[in-house]
Design an enzyme around this catalytic site. Structure first.
Site, mmCIF file in Angstrom:
data_model
loop_
_atom_site.group_PDB
_atom_site.id
_atom_site.type_symbol
_atom_site.label_atom_id
_atom_site.label_comp_id
_atom_site.label_asym_id
_atom_site.label_seq_id
_atom_site.Cartn_x
_atom_site.Cartn_y
_atom_site.Cartn_z
ATOM 1 N N CYS A 217 1.146 -1.079 -0.050
ATOM 2 C CA CYS A 217 -0.241 -0.156 -0.530
ATOM 3 C C CYS A 217 0.974 1.022 -0.318
ATOM 4 O O CYS A 217 1.617 1.664 1.078
ATOM 5 C CB CYS A 217 -1.209 -0.419 1.405
ATOM 6 N N CYS B 47 -0.797 4.216 2.098
ATOM 7 C CA CYS B 47 -0.035 3.461 3.728
ATOM 8 C C CYS B 47 1.225 3.478 3.819
ATOM 9 O O CYS B 47 0.736 4.678 5.181
ATOM 10 C CB CYS B 47 -0.865 2.602 3.987
ATOM 11 N N ASP B 48 2.373 3.774 3.597
ATOM 12 C CA ASP B 48 3.916 3.571 3.886
ATOM 13 C C ASP B 48 4.897 4.776 2.874
ATOM 14 O O ASP B 48 5.483 4.446 3.302
ATOM 15 C CB ASP B 48 3.980 2.076 3.628
#
Ligand code: NAP
Length: 302
Positions: A129, A132-133
């Site tokens: 992701c 997200c990261d």
């Protein structure tokens, strides 16, 4: 007892909840993770009518709030199975719930590359992701593997954060949109590594690089801080395999009316057999499945 139990709070499930509530049916939505499904990983949605340049998370939050405002009840529990009957019992990690109709909108989960070390490196250099990261890799060297829209959009997003973004794809043309691919090609810090596969992960405590093998058998190594894997998804239908008909790839066999092989159980979104898996078709499925469930509850057309 609910009129309709919806399994999955992605765009398909939450749209079904909106339509069912507007028909004044009682609705329980069961979700194993958090609301939104895979769209929350999309940095920017550019192809949903009338909502250009909205993030996947913002889009999902608006749909969630709309469903809650209309009176849909949400519980965050993992569904483990359904028992069929005139009343359907849906069992979860937290208990069991009865509904007169069920809509399965479980979507799909990220496909793994299946390389040694992949599981233990998740969160230690490997991510599924980018939104997200990606922030952990500012000014670092990363690679995205895959050639679909997810990989292209992830690479574009990461090109604004990372020092270098390698895009590793097993063919010389992309499956994802031409317009997104063209934007990616124009970025100075993006390097395309085509006709190539990731064949090994290099690591100590964390990922340190990847081995890449091209389609002619040439092997090279790329030192990396992060690897984002975006090689497609597989449907999340395992809990229903013994009850409803699935196709050879594990998708629910359901046509455009979203009916499954079991009366009163419907499938909506990416987990069913279909040609086009997009946000707009997931939302459309939610409306169709809710309409079919309402017809089933009211005894018309079944
Ligand atoms: P996808 O379209 O299925 O693409 C998967 C990519 O990974 C393909 O390029 C495939 O290569 C490659 N691949 C698959 N298995 C591989 C393996 N073992 N090793 C190396 N490469 C592998 O998946 P996706 O990008 O996750 O997209 C899923 C669906 O969501 C698509 O319909 C997509 O259009 C949609 N989506 C839409 C949006 C949007 O509308 N904004 C955003 C994201 C995703 P090949 O091409 O050679 O098969």
């Amino acid at each position: 007892m609910y009129d309709i139990i919806i399994i999955g709070a992605g765009p398909a499930g939450m749209t079904a909840a909106i339509y069912a509530r507007r028909a004044e049916k009682s609705v329980l939505v069961l979700e194993a993770r958090s609301y939104g499904g895979q769209i929350v990983s999309t940095p920017e949605i550019e192809n949903y009518p009338a909502a250009p340049h909205i993030s996947g998370f913002d889009f999902a939050t608006k749909v969630y709030e709309q469903a809650v405002e209309l009176g849909a009840e949400f519980r965050f529990e993992r569904v483990t199975g359904i028992t069929d009957g005139s009343v359907k019992t849906v069992t979860t990690s937290g208990g069991s719930y009865e509904g007169r109709a069920v809509i399965i909108a479980t979507g799909s989960e990220c496909r793994r590359l299946g390389l040694p070390g992949e599981d233990k490196l998740a969160g230690r250099g490997i991510s599924y992701c980018a939104t997200c990261d990606g922030g952990f890799f500012r000014k670092k060297d990363v690679a995205v593997v895959g050639g679909g829209n997810t990989a292209l959009e992830d690479a574009l997003y990461l090109s604004g954060l990372a020092r270098t973004v390698y895009v590793i794809h097993r063919r010389d043309s992309f499956r994802g949109d031409g317009a997104t691919a063209a934007r990616l090609r124009s970025k100075d810090n993006v390097k395309l590594v085509l006709n190539s596969r990731v064949t090994a992960l290099e690591y100590g405590d964390r990922l340190t690089g990847i081995e890449v093998t091209d389609n002619d058998g040439g092997v090279s190594s790329i030192p990396l801080d992060g690897l984002f894997i975006a090689v497609g998804r597989t449907p999340e239908n395992a809990p229903f395999a013994g009850l409803i008909e699935l196709d050879g790839a594990g998708y629910v066999s359901a046509s455009e009316n979203c009916r499954t092989s079991v009366p009163g159980i419907f499938a909506a979104g990416d987990n069913r057999t279909k040609e086009v898996r997009q946000l707009v078709t997931a939302a459309a499925d939610g409306a169709v499945a809710a309409g079919e469930a309402i017809k089933y509850l009211e005894g018309s057309g079944f």
